[in-house]
Design a protein around this motif. Structure first.
Motif, PDB file in Angstrom:
ATOM      1  N   GLU A  97      -8.878  41.372  21.734  1.00 47.34           N
ATOM      2  CA  GLU A  97      -9.840  41.126  22.810  1.00 47.34           C
ATOM      3  C   GLU A  97      -9.995  39.632  23.110  1.00 47.34           C
ATOM      4  O   GLU A  97     -10.607  39.256  24.114  1.00 47.34           O
ATOM      5  N   ASN A  98      -9.479  38.780  22.220  1.00 47.78           N
ATOM      6  CA  ASN A  98      -9.649  37.327  22.352  1.00 47.78           C
ATOM      7  C   ASN A  98      -8.338  36.604  22.096  1.00 47.78           C
ATOM      8  O   ASN A  98      -8.153  35.977  21.059  1.00 47.78           O
ATOM      9  N   VAL A  99      -7.449  36.680  23.045  1.00 45.53           N
ATOM     10  CA  VAL A  99      -6.133  36.072  22.930  1.00 45.53           C
ATOM     11  C   VAL A  99      -6.189  34.635  23.460  1.00 45.53           C
ATOM     12  O   VAL A  99      -6.638  34.399  24.585  1.00 45.53           O
ATOM     13  N   GLU A 100      -5.777  33.668  22.620  1.00 45.08           N
ATOM     14  CA  GLU A 100      -5.752  32.261  23.006  1.00 45.08           C
ATOM     15  C   GLU A 100      -4.434  31.649  22.546  1.00 45.08           C
ATOM     16  O   GLU A 100      -3.964  31.954  21.457  1.00 45.08           O
ATOM     17  N   ASP A 101      -3.860  30.783  23.390  1.00 39.76           N
ATOM     18  CA  ASP A 101      -2.602  30.151  23.007  1.00 39.76           C
ATOM     19  C   ASP A 101      -2.876  28.926  22.123  1.00 39.76           C
ATOM     20  O   ASP A 101      -4.027  28.519  21.926  1.00 39.76           O
ATOM     21  N   GLU A 102      -1.809  28.357  21.578  1.00 43.22           N
ATOM     22  CA  GLU A 102      -1.924  27.229  20.650  1.00 43.22           C
ATOM     23  C   GLU A 102      -2.658  26.049  21.278  1.00 43.22           C
ATOM     24  O   GLU A 102      -3.514  25.424  20.636  1.00 43.22           O
ATOM     25  N   GLU A 103      -2.368  25.745  22.522  1.00 40.84           N
ATOM     26  CA  GLU A 103      -3.017  24.631  23.210  1.00 40.84           C
ATOM     27  C   GLU A 103      -4.534  24.837  23.303  1.00 40.84           C
ATOM     28  O   GLU A 103      -5.321  23.918  23.055  1.00 40.84           O
ATOM     29  N   THR A 104      -4.946  26.047  23.608  1.00 42.86           N
ATOM     30  CA  THR A 104      -6.374  26.370  23.708  1.00 42.86           C
ATOM     31  C   THR A 104      -7.046  26.267  22.351  1.00 42.86           C
ATOM     32  O   THR A 104      -8.154  25.729  22.230  1.00 42.86           O
ATOM     33  N   LEU A 105      -6.388  26.773  21.314  1.00 41.03           N
ATOM     34  CA  LEU A 105      -6.953  26.717  19.963  1.00 41.03           C
ATOM     35  C   LEU A 105      -7.106  25.277  19.483  1.00 41.03           C
ATOM     36  O   LEU A 105      -8.119  24.913  18.883  1.00 41.03           O
ATOM     37  N   LEU A 106      -6.119  24.433  19.760  1.00 44.09           N
ATOM     38  CA  LEU A 106      -6.195  23.027  19.365  1.00 44.09           C
ATOM     39  C   LEU A 106      -7.279  22.286  20.154  1.00 44.09           C
ATOM     40  O   LEU A 106      -7.972  21.419  19.609  1.00 44.09           O
ATOM     41  N   ALA A 107      -7.456  22.641  21.423  1.00 44.05           N
ATOM     42  CA  ALA A 107      -8.523  22.040  22.233  1.00 44.05           C
ATOM     43  C   ALA A 107      -9.894  22.460  21.697  1.00 44.05           C
ATOM     44  O   ALA A 107     -10.826  21.640  21.656  1.00 44.05           O
ATOM     45  N   LYS A 108     -10.013  23.703  21.254  1.00 43.91           N
ATOM     46  CA  LYS A 108     -11.273  24.166  20.672  1.00 43.91           C
ATOM     47  C   LYS A 108     -11.577  23.408  19.380  1.00 43.91           C
ATOM     48  O   LYS A 108     -12.704  22.994  19.142  1.00 43.91           O
ATOM     49  N   LYS A 109     -10.549  23.190  18.569  1.00 49.55           N
ATOM     50  CA  LYS A 109     -10.719  22.430  17.334  1.00 49.55           C
ATOM     51  C   LYS A 109     -11.205  21.022  17.644  1.00 49.55           C
ATOM     52  O   LYS A 109     -12.153  20.520  17.043  1.00 49.55           O
ATOM     53  N   ALA A 110     -10.571  20.366  18.614  1.00 45.24           N
ATOM     54  CA  ALA A 110     -10.953  19.002  19.006  1.00 45.24           C
ATOM     55  C   ALA A 110     -12.376  18.969  19.529  1.00 45.24           C
ATOM     56  O   ALA A 110     -13.155  18.056  19.195  1.00 45.24           O
ATOM     57  N   TRP A 111     -12.771  19.961  20.317  1.00 45.54           N
ATOM     58  CA  TRP A 111     -14.133  20.047  20.862  1.00 45.54           C
ATOM     59  C   TRP A 111     -15.166  20.173  19.744  1.00 45.54           C
ATOM     60  O   TRP A 111     -16.170  19.472  19.740  1.00 45.54           O
TER      61      TRP A 111
END
Length: 115
Positions: A97-111
């Motif tokens: 239900e919550n598919v995120e690509d590597e770029e999105t996951l890394l941006a979330k980590k940075a945020w």
């Protein structure tokens, strides 16, 4: 994609201390965006801004759960999700239900971590 904990969870707690984002909580426990992060406030993008220290309702009252908004699949910290690596019953699985690509996951980590 974020990781989720299935209802096969035996509540052993092995996963909770492994999460670098403090995204895993015991069933029934309230969570915060601030816990384990540098966040002070969260902007939902619809005009709603909340204090990151405000307690949120538990996702599950029965077993450990992962807050999707805080899960990065350990991207940028480890090669694989640590919760899944230590789970003795293999109940930490990708959340379809919550598919995120590597770029999105890394941006979330940075945020979350002020990078």
């Amino acid at each position: 994609m974020a990781i989720m904990i299935t209802d096969e969870c035996i509540n052993c707690g092995a996963c909770e201390p492994e999460c670098p984002n403090t995204a895993i909580y015991e069933g029934g426990v309230e969570w915060t965006y601030a816990g384990g992060t540098h966040l002070e406030e969260v902007d939902y993008g619809d005009g709603t801004v909340v204090d990151a220290k405000v307690k949120q309702s538990p996702v599950s009252n029965e077993f450990y759960y992962i807050v999707t908004d805080k899960c990065t699949e350990c991207m940028g910290f480890h090669e694989e999700p640590q919760c899944a690596a230590v789970c003795p019953v293999d109940c930490c699985v990708p959340d379809p239900e919550n598919v995120e690509d590597e770029e999105t996951l890394l941006a979330k980590k940075a945020w979350m971590h002020g990078e």
